[in-house]
Design a protein around this motif. Sequence first.
Motif, PDB file in Angstrom:
ATOM      1  N   ASP A 141       0.760  -1.241   0.000  1.00 12.31           N
ATOM      2  CA  ASP A 141       0.000   0.000   0.000  1.00 12.31           C
ATOM      3  C   ASP A 141       0.799   1.305   0.000  1.00 12.31           C
ATOM      4  O   ASP A 141       0.452   2.229  -0.725  1.00 12.31           O
TER       5      ASP A 141
ATOM      6  N   MET B 176     -11.536  -2.201   1.552  1.00 14.21           N
ATOM      7  CA  MET B 176     -10.893  -0.880   1.538  1.00 14.21           C
ATOM      8  C   MET B 176     -10.117  -0.594   0.257  1.00 14.21           C
ATOM      9  O   MET B 176      -9.927   0.555  -0.096  1.00 14.21           O
TER      10      MET B 176
ATOM     11  N   ASP C 124      -7.937  -4.317  -4.586  1.00 17.34           N
ATOM     12  CA  ASP C 124      -7.385  -5.676  -4.590  1.00 17.34           C
ATOM     13  C   ASP C 124      -8.000  -6.581  -3.528  1.00 17.34           C
ATOM     14  O   ASP C 124      -7.628  -7.745  -3.412  1.00 17.34           O
TER      15      ASP C 124
ATOM     16  N   ASN D 295      -7.945 -11.712  -2.590  1.00 17.05           N
ATOM     17  CA  ASN D 295      -6.674 -10.978  -2.593  1.00 17.05           C
ATOM     18  C   ASN D 295      -5.517 -11.905  -2.956  1.00 17.05           C
ATOM     19  O   ASN D 295      -4.648 -12.206  -2.147  1.00 17.05           O
TER      20      ASN D 295
HETATM   21  N1  LIG Z   1      -3.847  -3.855  -0.312  1.00 23.23           N
HETATM   22  C1  LIG Z   1      -4.609  -4.169   0.704  1.00 23.23           C
HETATM   23  N2  LIG Z   1      -5.792  -4.716   0.506  1.00 23.23           N
HETATM   24  N3  LIG Z   1      -4.165  -3.930   1.926  1.00 23.23           N
HETATM   25  C2  LIG Z   1      -4.846  -4.268   3.115  1.00 23.23           C
HETATM   26  C3  LIG Z   1      -4.507  -3.334   4.230  1.00 23.23           C
HETATM   27  C4  LIG Z   1      -5.170  -3.668   5.514  1.00 23.23           C
HETATM   28  C5  LIG Z   1      -4.888  -2.666   6.589  1.00 23.23           C
HETATM   29  N4  LIG Z   1      -5.348  -3.093   7.855  1.00 23.23           N
HETATM   30  C6  LIG Z   1      -5.548  -1.334   6.250  1.00 23.23           C
HETATM   31  O1  LIG Z   1      -6.688  -1.153   6.597  1.00 23.23           O
HETATM   32  O2  LIG Z   1      -4.950  -0.472   5.662  1.00 23.23           O
END
Ligand SMILES: NC(=[NH2+])NCCC[C@H](N)C(=O)O
Length: 410
Positions: free
Chosen positions: A163, A270, A273, A354
């Motif tokens: 991320d 969120m 992906d 994912n």
């Molecule tokens: N690329 C993703 N789906 N990342 C998941 C991130 C999860 C992390 N707990 C957040 O809320 O940011």
Amino acid sequence: MTSPIHVTSEIGKLKTVLLKRPGREIENFTPDMMPRLLFDDIPYLPIAQKEHDYFADTLRDNGVEVLYLEKLAAEALDAGGDKVRDDFLEQMLTESGYAAGTIHDALKEYLDSMNNQDMVNKIMEGIRKNEVDFVPTDLVSAAETEGYEFYMDPMPNLYFTRDPSASIGEGLSINHMTFPARQRESLFNEIVIKYHPRFANKGVHVWRDRNHDTRIEGGDELVLNDHVMAIGVSQRTSADAIQDIAKSLFKEGHFDTVIAIKIPHNHAMMHLDTVFTMINYDQFTVHPGILGEGGHIDTWTITPGKNGELNLDHRTDLKQVLKDALKLDDLDLIPTGNGDPIIAGREQWNDGSNTLAIAPGVVVTYNRNYVSNDLLRKHGLKVLEVISSELSRGRGGPRCMSCPIVREDI
Ligand SMILES: NC(=[NH2+])NCCC[C@H](N)C(=O)O
């Protein structure tokens, strides 16, 4: 000069990947801090590390070079020297709420007593008040921070290396992230790209840096091929950031199409992906929950317009949009949980969509999503399962836990 970053697809054979081994940051908090830290539970650290090592070994066994963010960050500071270390520390303290003042000075002294690796680890783990030798004497430090255990919060989401930055072509985006809990993370990526001998002055192009107000996260950034990207309009990535990066990609790169896909804005989904990933030339996972009536969803295909402007084409048939952009006759959209509403909901929650492709048609997934995994096999994919009881508590799966640095071209 060939850039040390090369990612022209989601599926080309993975050669080098960036991970972060979970450390104390994933258990250094209490339940009341969880919502703010974007966690749904507190993982059991020794098992989480075991699971993460298993994930890393699975990648290595398949010929992937594994780099660790925490190591690269310390090496970047070693290479950068005193001034770089000091600037980094000042920036980190400022972004942690201490640009100046007595707490700033106490934290600086504490961190300055450590070598680079210990300092990096400590910043990641968080700093509790009881470990710093400091008695507040002014009202601000005494009154405003009373009753809270931390001077600097832990960064438990660091193991989701996908991320804070995203590799795109020969470059990357270093992301301004949405929530305060994650905003400091990309500072580590920035120093690695600027000062680590593997990346510094090697022709890595930064499509978009972290000095922005508009927000974008790598979980929304999918490189479909060497000229097409898909980017989620999501809880974490705003439309204006997508326009901004599209302009930069069109101007200075080989990209000519960005498909913006609007997904529900909520914690379980969120990033794009978490509901949609590319796993083969013509195969994708899709969580049925994002598709409306008749399988429709809002997409905007963005292409270069006149004078640096952007052209937009709004369409709702995801399958047809992808077929057109990727010039495919047919496309296999594989529904998470085989479309059963209970199973799909459960397995999506545990990152069943994912998937991390490590070669066309070869994916790494969490073992707990057995219905989705079986279905992937039925659709001809090779599925490498990794253990996932603790890692999944942070709401991210194999794609989130990995940031590809080099992939072979497809
Ligand atoms: N690329 C993703 N789906 N990342 C998941 C991130 C999860 C992390 N707990 C957040 O809320 O940011």
